[in-house]
Design an enzyme around this catalytic site. Structure first.
Site, short mmCIF file in Angstrom:
data_model
loop_
_atom_site.label_atom_id
_atom_site.label_comp_id
_atom_site.label_asym_id
_atom_site.label_seq_id
_atom_site.Cartn_x
_atom_site.Cartn_y
_atom_site.Cartn_z
N ASP A 75 0.85 -1.20 0.00
CA ASP A 75 0.00 0.00 0.00
C ASP A 75 0.88 1.25 0.00
OD1 ASP A 75 -2.18 1.65 0.14
OD2 ASP A 75 -2.82 1.06 2.13
N CYS A 115 -5.87 5.18 -4.00
CA CYS A 115 -6.17 3.83 -3.50
C CYS A 115 -7.35 3.14 -4.17
CB CYS A 115 -6.40 3.88 -2.00
SG CYS A 115 -4.96 4.39 -1.04
N HIS A 173 -10.99 -1.74 0.46
CA HIS A 173 -11.22 -0.36 0.00
C HIS A 173 -12.02 -0.27 -1.30
CE1 HIS A 173 -9.40 3.95 0.40
NE2 HIS A 173 -10.71 3.90 0.57
N ASP A 323 -0.13 -0.56 -5.03
CA ASP A 323 -1.35 -0.03 -5.65
C ASP A 323 -1.08 1.22 -6.48
OD1 ASP A 323 -0.84 1.45 -3.33
OD2 ASP A 323 -2.93 1.51 -2.67
#
Length: 567
Positions: A75, A115, A173, A323
């Site tokens: 991330d 994200c 997410h 990501d």
């Protein structure tokens, strides 16, 4: 010695039988037998182990016709964060070893620079403008009533269709609830995953910091840990989180050794707030960020060790990537974009360039590739390796990389489109990149002025807007040669790229001709659907029963009952 001789004799008999089945095929020579004997003895130890292995051959045959697939996703990790990608102080680790023994790409791209849309691009293989994962907001929030649209086929659903068992842990997410605070309508269990371990439906953020560094108390509206579709901690305890994700993954692998599986491991590292267990705290000369990376690295090593221990490592292809680019606004807690300009939320290269490693021992030859690949390619590649195909009723931006991985073929990508929400910011064609709009990019000196002791000031944010005061429109576009100038520092003069601009316009025309824009889904809100594990304790609770954690949560519950918590 006798057991080793038995292993050799058994191998000889088996090979003799196999060789005898062909009319004109010669049997193995002495050198081949010796090599096989050494391999068997080294890997399987003795005759009893070899017999056990051969006894399992039928059970493993189905799995061997379809490789297992594991997607390891970091991330907010920058392309320059790993030692193997050039970081000067980050200690080399197991990820670097995978890069050296697998195929490391130098031109990996994310489907978006934020994200939610970047993750939707990964799991669907389609740009967010097609799937509708955009809006006035750029991410799914805990009070967003929508999620990844149901008409989109996820990588889990596609792999199930190819005969795989599917699993997922970590950051999601892509939506949570729809009509209540607990319906979990958009959680991964409803999007094709057979197994969902500990997961973060929203994610980790600076609002989840439990050290007091960023705020006094974690925000319960944003910080919750689920197991499958049930809340088990709110706010969640950072220490031990990586180990929970690792253990869930190891258990899933061990439960599915004899059948093909797809596992999506979406780490909370390296997103701020940074965290690491006591075993890794203050162990990296790079500081807290390095500690975090080392913790994630060890978890990955232990996952791969499980594959080796179960003798399925050579039948498992592993993708490791991020990501999108690093969050530079977090100063010393943010990642490294290497030479690339910009970062998370921006259309400069630093927002989209990502580490990209594919590891498949015995099948993919070690090396470095300079071909363009994207995170959207993973779904097409995985489904193809599984002997299936994606639906043909829609356009996929991701392409199958099988020939690139196995044969060293050229990239299937001739161009790449950089979107911010539904705005086309830039286009890459070949080695050239044309910017039609750019976000203001703070210099390193400006970044330093905005950081107090390595930490961001409260009011400091880089420009990640798609339009407005910090966005500049360029007509004609500014053009960069990314091979000569990967940092996008020296725009080409107008007289140097007229012919290139024609190719850019042609690429845009083709892109527009087949573009069906999705209906935006990020702007539907209802604050009553925010997850709350227990209203009677002001949404503070822990049901994970981790050693040493229960007392901590009881203290938080007492504070919540006495004073209330930030909402």
């Amino acid at each position: 010695m006798a057991r080793t001789l038995f292993a050799s004799l058994f191998l000889f008999l088996v090979l003799g039988l196999v060789a005898g089945q062909g009319d004109d095929t010669d049997g193995p020579d002495a050198e081949s037998l010796a090599s096989l004997d050494r391999t068997a003895t080294r890997r399987y130890g003795d005759g009893e182990d070899l017999l056990h292995l051969l006894g399992q051959t039928g059970q493993h045959r189905t799995a061997m016709t379809k490789p297992n697939v594991i997607l390891l996703l970091a991330d907010d990790m920058g392309v320059g964060d790993l030692s193997v990608y050039g970081h000067p102080t980050q200690e080399p680790g197991f990820i670097d070893q995978m890069a050296n023994q697998g195929l490391r790409f130098t031109q990996g791209y994310s489907g978006d620079s934020v994200c939610t849309p970047s993750r939707s691009a990964i799991v669907t293989g389609r740009q967010p403008i097609r799937t509708g994962v955009y809006g006035e907001e750029r991410i799914f929030l805990p009070w967003t009533t929508t999620g990844l649209p149901l008409y989109e086929v996820t990588i889990a659903e596609a792999m199930k269709g190819a005969g795989y068992t599917t699993g997922m842990v970590g950051k999601w997410h892509l939506g949570i609830n729809e009509n209540s605070s607990s319906d979990g309508a958009h959680l991964p269990a409803n999007r094709g995953f057979d197994f969902v371990g500990h997961n973060l439906p929203f994610g980790n953020s600076w609002r989840c910091d439990d050290t007091g560094l960023h705020q006094d108390f974690p925000d319960t509206n944003a910080c919750f840990l689920y197991y499958n579709s049930t809340s088990v901690a709110q706010p969640f305890q950072h220490k031990g989180l990586t180990q929970l994700l690792r253990d869930d993954t190891v258990g899933f692998i061990e439960d599915n050794v004899n059948k093909p599986f797809f596992m999506y491991v979406s780490f909370a590292h390296m997103h701020t707030s940074l965290f690491s267990s006591d075993d890794f705290s203050c162990t990296s000369r790079r500081g807290r960020y390095g500690d975090n990376l080392r913790e994630m690295d060890q978890a990955i090593e232990q996952i791969v060790t499980t594959l080796v221990d179960n003798d399925i490592d050579d039948n498992t292809v592993i993708f490791f990537t991020s990501d999108h680019g690093p969050h530079r606004e977090y100063c010393g807690e943010g990642g490294d974009a290497n030479v690339f300009r910009g970062g998370k939320g921006q259309s400069w290269e630093g927002g989209h360039r990502i580490p990209y490693i594919v590891y498949w021992p015995g099948t993919i030859s070690p090396g470095v590739s300079h071909e363009i690949v994207t995170s959207m390619d993973i779904i097409a590649t995985a489904v193809n390796l599984g002997g299936s195909q994606l639906p043909t009723d829609r356009i996929y931006d991701g392409k199958c990389l099988k020939s690139v991985l196995l044969e060293g073929a050229s990239s299937p990508h001739d161009d790449f489109f950089y979107y911010c929400k539904d705005t086309l910011m830039a286009v890459r064609v070949g080695k050239y990149k044309a910017h039609f709009k750019t976000q203001t990019d703070s210099s390193q000196m400006k970044l330093g002025e905005r950081c107090d002791g390595g930490f961001p000031l409260d009011d400091y944010f880089l420009c990640s807007d798609c339009e407005g005061d910090c966005v500049t429109e360029h007509n004609p576009p500014i053009m960069f040669d990314l091979e000569k100038d990967p940092g996008e520092n020296y725009p080409l003069g107008p007289c140097g790229y007229e012919h290139v601009l024609l190719h850019v316009k042609d690429a845009i025309a083709r892109h527009d001709a087949e573009m069906v824009i999705g209906t935006p889904v990020l702007d539907n809100f209802d604050f009553s659907i925010i997850p709350c594990c227990n209203p009677e304790t002001n949404c503070v609770c822990n049901y994970t029963h981790e050693p040493g954690v229960a007392e901590c949560y009881q203290d938080l519950i007492n504070i919540a009952l006495r004073n209330g918590v930030p909402k």
